[in-house]
Scaffold this active site. Structure first.
Site, short mmCIF file in Angstrom:
data_model
loop_
_atom_site.label_atom_id
_atom_site.label_comp_id
_atom_site.label_asym_id
_atom_site.label_seq_id
_atom_site.Cartn_x
_atom_site.Cartn_y
_atom_site.Cartn_z
N GLU A 134 118.48 41.68 19.27
CA GLU A 134 117.11 42.16 20.09
C GLU A 134 117.84 41.09 21.74
O GLU A 134 117.70 41.65 22.62
CB GLU A 134 115.95 41.67 20.07
CG GLU A 134 115.11 42.04 18.83
CD GLU A 134 115.14 43.65 18.97
OE1 GLU A 134 115.55 43.97 20.29
OE2 GLU A 134 114.40 43.95 17.92
N ASP A 276 119.39 53.72 13.43
CA ASP A 276 119.92 54.13 14.74
C ASP A 276 120.81 54.22 15.12
O ASP A 276 121.94 54.54 15.49
CB ASP A 276 118.52 54.43 15.70
CG ASP A 276 117.97 52.54 15.73
OD1 ASP A 276 118.79 51.98 14.90
OD2 ASP A 276 116.31 52.71 15.61
N GLU A 369 104.35 54.92 13.75
CA GLU A 369 105.11 53.98 13.25
C GLU A 369 105.96 54.45 11.47
O GLU A 369 107.24 54.71 12.17
CB GLU A 369 105.04 52.49 13.16
CG GLU A 369 106.05 51.47 13.09
CD GLU A 369 106.34 51.62 14.74
OE1 GLU A 369 106.77 50.31 14.88
OE2 GLU A 369 106.63 52.36 15.84
N GLU A 388 111.13 56.35 22.72
CA GLU A 388 112.30 57.21 21.30
C GLU A 388 112.03 58.38 21.82
O GLU A 388 112.60 59.46 21.93
CB GLU A 388 112.17 56.98 20.80
CG GLU A 388 112.96 55.92 19.79
CD GLU A 388 112.39 54.83 20.05
OE1 GLU A 388 112.54 53.53 19.87
OE2 GLU A 388 111.18 54.61 20.35
N THR A 472 121.06 50.89 23.96
CA THR A 472 119.42 51.15 23.10
C THR A 472 118.44 50.68 23.99
O THR A 472 117.19 50.88 23.21
CB THR A 472 120.21 51.05 21.45
OG1 THR A 472 119.33 51.53 20.98
CG2 THR A 472 120.00 49.24 21.80
#
Length: 635
Positions: A134, A276, A369, A388, A472
């Site tokens: 993160e 992902d 989710e 997304e 991302t």
């Protein structure tokens, strides 16, 4: 000459038709296009999204800054909870907002906040372990993107920028690097950026230990220190080396053995949460660097995903050794995958998958989710303002110019405004059925969700007319041949920017399928036979690996003495080899093999493009789907 009444009427009709055509042509060239049945213009929607951003951003700055995030219901600084490993008391939402301020063209706010960060940003305030993943994608990615936007003289965002934001990024990079000090080169998942102490966990997922290529390689090329790019490449390569014979990678890694967890219930491969961005960075690192090895890895992984994970228009998790479905639940992170399909050139599958998620959005006004197919049982019913789905809408619209994706964008705007807006920001949804709000506005809402929405409706934005790749977390990096020459400061000055905007508008076929809930009834349960099959396949895989390792060990022993004699020469040539390698990486492959036809009629323009990546396989694709040219059928 006399003119009959009938002829006069036809003449009037013809004149009216001509005037109508002229006025229609003038309208289409001077007014913003209309979006869908609502009659809203793109300009109107763009301004609404801009207002949504400033409502959120100013709410954060007024009620929460310099804390990391806003609590939008109580209008105060968000209080850290146990799982908030991305909050490090470093004004995260401000850093995440910088690239969006650049997209909006807000020069005054952009430059003012960069000056504040250069003087005040500290990584020593929080003495605790944070998520390496993160902090990398949000803080490091945000700082690097803001630095490059400020340093780009063609954008004119901050003419007096002195480059000190890059120094902050470099300091953060050195604090993150010790996490990679493991026997495998695969990093530990938690790091204390105040002390640089890193700790591992028994299980670490693929994405959080394999998503560093973009940020670390950009940092290396901006500063000239190769250590970051080398660490990211080694980690990525070590994970890829552990793929099974089916070219599948597990979602969880056992840090005791540095191999996939042996439990068949969780030894799964997927494209959603936990996996992902590893796949995303294989493809995007190729686009950024031109390194064909990563294109080949991505292409192999993508083929395995299509072969084993695709079931109808959903993608399910599968056993990494057998390829059989292992779980029948799907998560919201998968909604980003159509964006990679667009970059891959697989527009048909991208549109198909996207329309499936759109049917879900229409049903709930959001995407939950985690949910089960085909029963649609909601495991995690919340919606934390994730980006997304709108990210994929932006990619598909840029590739196809199909107004359907603009209508989807309008749906998203309406849902956010109706159900999420608060007095000082936008709140996450606790339950998509009940539309209940939670007192949280994650920083990615400012960095990604609103940015992609704005870009969807701003046709002439420099991001849409230029050539950029997003990390991302939605922070953009320019795709340029000489990244280091463009943005590296020497003696407080900057060289002239050399990157040029991409040419041409891309027209690709939009073969979306109108779809509601039409899920195949598939039994995803595990029986004893499938467990046995899993164990047999796993044993075969491990036996092959053991045999290969023994051969490599014997070979290494035989060559050990020879290696000792050549070590000195190797050390002398390593630096020269690295410089040559970097020079090659700076030369991006310019593969622009695409042929499309623009078929015009008096009533409409029909898009009937043939995509190059289907015609020229197994050659690599163009570097960016957004930079290809179109050619008229009539020359």
């Amino acid at each position: 000459m006399a003119v009959s009444g009938a002829a006069t009427r036809w003449l009037v009709v013809a004149m009216v038709a001509v005037l109508f055509c002229i006025s229609s042509t003038y309208a289409t060239t001077t007014q913003s296009p209309i979006v869908g049945p609502s009659g809203r213009s793109m300009e109107s929607l763009r301004k609404e999204v801009e207002g949504m951003f400033y409502h959120s951003y100013r709410g954060y700055m007024k009620h929460a800054f310099p804390a990391d995030q806003l609590a939008p219901l109580s209008c105060r600084a968000y209080q850290r909870k146990g799982a908030d490993y991305h909050l490090g008391d470093f004004s995260l939402s401000l850093v995440e907002s910088l690239s969006t301020l650049a997209v909006l063209g807000d020069k005054d706010e952009f430059s003012a906040q960069i000056r504040w960060l250069q003087d005040n940003l500290s990584f020593d305030k929080y003495n605790g372990h944070l998520s390496l993943f993160e902090v990398n994608i949000r803080m490091l990615g945000g700082l690097l993107s803001a630095h490059m936007m400020a340093a780009d003289s063609s954008l004119g965002l901050m003419p007096d920028y002195d480059g000190r934001l890059l120094q902050k990024a470099l300091s953060l990079g050195y604090r993150l690097a010790p996490a990679f000090s493991t026997s495998s080169g695969i990093p530990n998942k938690r790091v204390n950026i105040a002390t640089s102490e890193a700790i591992g966990y028994p299980l670490q997922n693929l994405a959080e230990v394999g998503t560093f290529l973009l940020e670390f390689s950009v940092l290396s090329r901006l500063t000239g220190d190769p250590v970051f790019e080398n660490l990211a490449k080694r980690s990525t390569e070590e994970l890829w080396r552990r793929r099974t014979p089916l070219s599948l990678l597990g979602s969880l890694l056992n840090t005791q053995s540095w191999d996939w967890t042996p439990d068949p219930q969780i030894a799964s491969a997927g494209i959603g949460s936990g996996s992902d961005s590893y796949y995303e960075y294989l493809l995007k690192y190729y686009i950024l660097s031109g390194n064909l090895t990563y294109w080949q890895w991505w292409d192999e992984a993508y083929s395995a995903i299509q072969k084993h994970m695709k079931h109808d228009s959903w993608y399910v998790d599968v056993d990494i050794y057998t390829g059989n479905p292992s779980r029948n639940w799907v998560d919201s992170f998968q909604a980003f995958f159509p964006s990679l399909m667009v970059l891959q050139g697989d527009i048909t599958k991208a549109a198909e998958m996207f329309s499936t998620y759109h049917s879900l959005w229409r049903h709930y006004n959001f995407i939950p989710e985690v949910f089960t197919i085909p029963s649609m049982h909601l495991h995690l019913p919340n919606y934390p303002l994730r980006p997304e789905f709108v990210e994929s809408a932006w990619y598909l619209y840029r590739a196809t110019k199909d107004p359907y994706y603009l209508q989807v964008g309008e749906d998203i705007v309406n849902s956010l405004q109706q159900y999420c807006r608060t007095d000082c920001g936008f709140a996450a949804i606790g339950h998509v059925k009940q539309q209940s709000k939670e007192d949280q506005m994650d920083s990615f809402f400012l960095a990604e969700t609103l940015k992609y929405l704005y870009l969807l409706f701003d046709e002439d934005n420099f991001v849409n007319t230029g050539n950029y790749i997003f990390n991302t977390e939605g922070h953009m990096f320019p795709v340029t041949e000489a990244l280091q020459d463009d943005y590296l400061f020497v003696g407080g000055s900057i060289n002239n920017n050399k990157h040029t905007a991409a040419g041409g508008e891309q027209l690709l076929p939009a073969r979306r399928r109108t779809q509601t809930y039409n899920f195949q009834q598939t039994n995803h349960g595990r029986n004893e036979a499938s467990k046995s099959e899993h164990q047999e396949a796993k044993s075969t895989h491990q036996s092959r690996r053991s045999s290969r390792n023994n051969k490599n060990k014997n070979k290494n022993n035989n060559n050990n003495n020879k290696n000792k004699d050549t070590n000195a020469n190797t050390r002398n040539t390593q630096h020269h080899h690295y410089n040559n390698q970097q020079a090659q990486l700076f030369k991006l492959a310019k593969v622009l093999r695409e042929e499309s036809y623009l078929q015009c009629s008096t009533m409409s323009i029909q898009r009937n493009a043939t995509y190059v990546w289907d015609l020229f396989e197994p050659d690599p694709p163009p570097l960016s789907v957004l930079s290809l040219k179109t050619y008229s059928a009539n020359g």
